[in-house]
Design a protein around this motif. Sequence first.
Motif, PDB file in Angstrom:
ATOM      1  N   UNK A 287       0.841  -1.206   0.000  1.00  0.00           N
ATOM      2  CA  UNK A 287       0.000   0.000   0.000  1.00  0.00           C
ATOM      3  C   UNK A 287       0.871   1.249   0.000  1.00  0.00           C
ATOM      4  N   UNK A 288       1.442   1.557  -1.144  1.00  0.00           N
ATOM      5  CA  UNK A 288       2.218   2.775  -1.290  1.00  0.00           C
ATOM      6  C   UNK A 288       2.309   3.074  -2.786  1.00  0.00           C
ATOM      7  N   UNK A 289       2.707   4.283  -3.107  1.00  0.00           N
ATOM      8  CA  UNK A 289       3.021   4.653  -4.487  1.00  0.00           C
ATOM      9  C   UNK A 289       4.250   5.543  -4.446  1.00  0.00           C
ATOM     10  N   UNK A 290       4.821   5.800  -5.628  1.00  0.00           N
ATOM     11  CA  UNK A 290       5.900   6.769  -5.721  1.00  0.00           C
ATOM     12  C   UNK A 290       7.265   6.256  -5.343  1.00  0.00           C
ATOM     13  N   UNK A 291       7.443   4.952  -5.327  1.00  0.00           N
ATOM     14  CA  UNK A 291       8.715   4.329  -4.976  1.00  0.00           C
ATOM     15  C   UNK A 291       9.539   4.126  -6.240  1.00  0.00           C
ATOM     16  N   UNK A 292      10.869   4.028  -6.097  1.00  0.00           N
ATOM     17  CA  UNK A 292      11.704   3.642  -7.237  1.00  0.00           C
ATOM     18  C   UNK A 292      11.318   2.258  -7.739  1.00  0.00           C
ATOM     19  N   UNK A 293      10.836   1.411  -6.837  1.00  0.00           N
ATOM     20  CA  UNK A 293      10.388   0.063  -7.192  1.00  0.00           C
ATOM     21  C   UNK A 293       8.960   0.119  -7.730  1.00  0.00           C
ATOM     22  N   UNK A 294       8.626  -0.795  -8.619  1.00  0.00           N
ATOM     23  CA  UNK A 294       7.258  -0.868  -9.119  1.00  0.00           C
ATOM     24  C   UNK A 294       6.371  -1.574  -8.103  1.00  0.00           C
ATOM     25  N   UNK A 295       5.170  -1.029  -7.930  1.00  0.00           N
ATOM     26  CA  UNK A 295       4.252  -1.480  -6.882  1.00  0.00           C
ATOM     27  C   UNK A 295       2.892  -1.784  -7.488  1.00  0.00           C
ATOM     28  N   UNK A 296       2.155  -2.661  -6.809  1.00  0.00           N
ATOM     29  CA  UNK A 296       0.827  -3.031  -7.290  1.00  0.00           C
ATOM     30  C   UNK A 296      -0.093  -3.229  -6.098  1.00  0.00           C
ATOM     31  N   UNK A 297      -1.369  -2.924  -6.304  1.00  0.00           N
ATOM     32  CA  UNK A 297      -2.363  -3.211  -5.273  1.00  0.00           C
ATOM     33  C   UNK A 297      -3.729  -3.366  -5.939  1.00  0.00           C
ATOM     34  N   UNK A 298      -4.581  -4.123  -5.285  1.00  0.00           N
ATOM     35  CA  UNK A 298      -5.979  -4.271  -5.713  1.00  0.00           C
ATOM     36  C   UNK A 298      -6.814  -3.413  -4.763  1.00  0.00           C
ATOM     37  N   UNK A 299      -7.165  -2.182  -5.139  1.00  0.00           N
ATOM     38  CA  UNK A 299      -7.784  -1.246  -4.192  1.00  0.00           C
ATOM     39  C   UNK A 299      -9.063  -1.754  -3.547  1.00  0.00           C
TER      40      UNK A 299
END
Length: 426
Positions: free
Chosen positions: A369-381
């Motif tokens: 539960x985050x965004x804006x990281x150098x790493x790619x992130x995913x979530x099912x809201x």
Amino acid sequence: MSDRLPGFATLAVHAGAQPDPTTGARATPIYQTTSFVFNDADHAASLFGLQAFGNIYTRIGNPTNAVLEERVAALEGGTAALAVASGHAAQVVVLQQLMQPGDEFIAARKLYGGSINQFTHAFKSFGWNVVWADPDDIASFERAVTPRTKAIFIESIANPAGSITDIEAISTVARKAGVPLIVDNTLASPYLIRPIDHGADIVVHSLTKFLGGHGNSLGGIIVDAGTFDWSAGGKYPMLSEPRPEYHGIRLQETFGNFAFAIACRVLGLRDLGPALSPFNAFMILTGIETLPLRMQKHCDNAKAVAEFLATHPAVSAVNYAGLPGDRYNALQRKYAPKGAGAVFTFSLKGGYDAGVSLVSKLQLFSHLANVGDTRSLVIHPASTTHSQLDDAAKIKSGAGPDVVRLSVGIEDKEDLIADLDQALRA
């Protein structure tokens, strides 16, 4: 330096900072202290009476934090800023200066799920009432204005769908109503959009996201545009009326175009206490130095990933303003010509179950539960960040049961596409 105004990348590295006068340290030091020694009794009295600027106690201000504040204010084109413990803390501190029990503020329906929850539930205990409007229907903001309205709140790029908000049009509504426009600029960062240039009076960020950029430090910030007359109409007594705790000072009269930032510090941060750690300020400052490099890579990668998903047979829709056929593409070209950001959603033909399955099968994308990281992130809201909403509200906020949100990082785009492809095929 010459009379030339520094460019964005130069400000991202240098704004607010000088070599340490005592040690010569070039990097901004971490002033890890709770309090600061006064020169004498008169000096102490002048600081506490707002007759002089200086350091008293890190809950109210700190030299490391001050560099961060000046840097973000410069990047956003504001007059002053205040750093706090989180983006949520920034929203509380901002509205505390504007709202009295029974007052209302208008908010765009397309917001981060945590903000929807904060506005709907937590703020009720303060007697602050939110009225929702549709950012795709500017007239809905006009219809929502009442004599109790004290502010309008929007996101420049909305979370989770990545839709672009027409800031200038909503600013016109705010001006007509005589209330400030508050813009959460977290997903865009000032590299892509500077809301003050389009009529915003106050800008807030979760520093945790793209400004810090590395997923290692929480923080929030409030930027004062210096554009709003807080004394007009008597709507904002916190700023226009004498403050008894400061010997009758009127903040608007005394501090002029940075009065709101001062109010947030000496009336909000002082008493509510959501102070930012100097260590976190140092980490976020370090992240900001590479903001223009990272944001461009984020945007370039996100566009490539969106184009791939748009042709995948398991995907029913892609919501990315950078795609030519997207309904927000014209607004993206107007407000964010360098890129549509790195956070967007797509819908799966398999619905809710497919979304839950996909996030468990990805290997390079981190499920969190985050965004804006150098790493790619995913979530099912629908099963996480927006799970407190009913299905109708989820759909209105862009987080329907079939929706998956991506925050595309700065890895090689070919690797990101390969990871999504294997998970979708599985």
